[in-house]
Write a protein that holds these residues in place. Sequence first.
Motif, PDB file in Angstrom:
ATOM      1  N   ARG A  25      42.643 -22.547  25.939  1.00  0.00           N
ATOM      2  CA  ARG A  25      41.761 -21.823  27.014  1.00  0.00           C
ATOM      3  C   ARG A  25      42.231 -22.141  28.554  1.00  0.00           C
ATOM      4  NH1 ARG A  25      36.760 -19.184  26.908  1.00  0.00           N
ATOM      5  NH2 ARG A  25      36.446 -20.155  24.929  1.00  0.00           N
TER       6      ARG A  25
ATOM      7  N   ALA B 180      44.032 -19.653  31.249  1.00  0.00           N
ATOM      8  CA  ALA B 180      43.740 -19.443  32.506  1.00  0.00           C
ATOM      9  C   ALA B 180      44.666 -19.521  33.370  1.00  0.00           C
ATOM     10  CB  ALA B 180      42.539 -20.508  32.810  1.00  0.00           C
TER      11      ALA B 180
ATOM     12  N   GLN C 104      47.000 -16.830  33.475  1.00  0.00           N
ATOM     13  CA  GLN C 104      46.209 -15.741  34.306  1.00  0.00           C
ATOM     14  C   GLN C 104      46.337 -15.878  35.960  1.00  0.00           C
ATOM     15  OE1 GLN C 104      42.031 -14.712  33.849  1.00  0.00           O
ATOM     16  NE2 GLN C 104      42.594 -12.740  32.987  1.00  0.00           N
TER      17      GLN C 104
ATOM     18  N   ALA D 216      38.999 -11.358  29.012  1.00  0.00           N
ATOM     19  CA  ALA D 216      38.288 -11.994  29.875  1.00  0.00           C
ATOM     20  C   ALA D 216      37.641 -13.134  28.919  1.00  0.00           C
ATOM     21  CB  ALA D 216      37.102 -11.279  30.301  1.00  0.00           C
ATOM     22  N   SER D 217      37.534 -12.913  27.496  1.00  0.00           N
ATOM     23  CA  SER D 217      36.942 -14.181  26.891  1.00  0.00           C
ATOM     24  C   SER D 217      37.762 -15.188  26.612  1.00  0.00           C
ATOM     25  CB  SER D 217      36.530 -13.411  25.391  1.00  0.00           C
ATOM     26  OG  SER D 217      37.581 -12.947  24.649  1.00  0.00           O
ATOM     27  N   TRP D 218      38.931 -15.137  26.608  1.00  0.00           N
ATOM     28  CA  TRP D 218      39.927 -15.942  26.607  1.00  0.00           C
ATOM     29  C   TRP D 218      39.881 -17.061  27.735  1.00  0.00           C
ATOM     30  CZ3 TRP D 218      45.396 -14.195  24.557  1.00  0.00           C
ATOM     31  CH2 TRP D 218      45.220 -13.442  23.526  1.00  0.00           C
ATOM     32  N   THR D 219      39.458 -16.872  29.014  1.00  0.00           N
ATOM     33  CA  THR D 219      39.383 -17.688  30.050  1.00  0.00           C
ATOM     34  C   THR D 219      38.003 -17.983  30.509  1.00  0.00           C
ATOM     35  OG1 THR D 219      39.779 -15.953  31.285  1.00  0.00           O
ATOM     36  CG2 THR D 219      41.679 -17.084  30.659  1.00  0.00           C
ATOM     37  N   GLN D 220      37.035 -17.512  30.034  1.00  0.00           N
ATOM     38  CA  GLN D 220      35.733 -17.664  30.503  1.00  0.00           C
ATOM     39  C   GLN D 220      35.232 -18.895  30.075  1.00  0.00           C
ATOM     40  OE1 GLN D 220      33.310 -14.649  28.263  1.00  0.00           O
ATOM     41  NE2 GLN D 220      33.439 -13.032  29.736  1.00  0.00           N
ATOM     42  N   GLY D 221      34.237 -19.729  31.270  1.00  0.00           N
ATOM     43  CA  GLY D 221      33.440 -20.928  30.910  1.00  0.00           C
ATOM     44  C   GLY D 221      34.364 -21.922  31.405  1.00  0.00           C
TER      45      GLY D 221
END
Length: 248
Positions: A4, A8, A11, A20-25
């Motif tokens: 992750r 990020a 990106q 977007a789910s790959w880098t969330q949180g």
Amino acid sequence: MSLRLFWATLQLMTRIPLPASWTQGLAMDNYQRGIIGFPLIGLIVGAIGGAVFTLLAPWCGGPLAALGYVLALALVTGAFHLDGLADTCDGVFSARTREKMLEIMRDSRLGTNGGLALIFIVVAKVLVISELALRGVPMLATLAAAGVACRSLVVLMMYRQPYAREGNGLGNLYIGKISGGQTLFTLVLGAALVALLGHGQGLFALGYALIAVLLLRAYLRRRLGGQTGDTLGAAIEIAELIFLLALL
């Protein structure tokens, strides 16, 4: 480094679209740990540029293919590093006070010094890459190695360097926050990838680029009192050019 965090960091450094789910949180405070992924990001970016050159060269010749390589990198990175080079040159060569230089660097308008720097770096890359191709150098591997080299060496602009500005910026995610272990790991990984791609000559070129980055670091710290996100971009562009020049 988690996957992750790698996505990020990729990106952040490029305009490659990712879900977007790959880098969330992921908190911004964690980004500095992603520095060890910079050589791999350089490999991806350099390989994309190298592939563009390889595809274009048989069709339109070396110089236009080299221009295509420069354009491809600008598109993949959002011209992030070129913008940093231009802003740095506008500020540093303005012959003003430190505070005024930093103010000029923050200005989004392009000045004469920045414009000349962009012209020089683009023309120099096109000429050098064209000459390397004429000499029969394996261009896909060479341009991928160049991407690895410059993004590995930029860690030297972060390690034990003060952030020159007041407040926050993208550069502040890394500058002064990278440990000695992270710096060493990033450089060793970068050197290993360059060796695999360019053999001994690649390491020779990496050494020249390393010296150039260290000199640039010392110069900018004296002029600006530290580093900024713009100077990181300038270092990446200059290191890439020196690496390629050293292969001639």
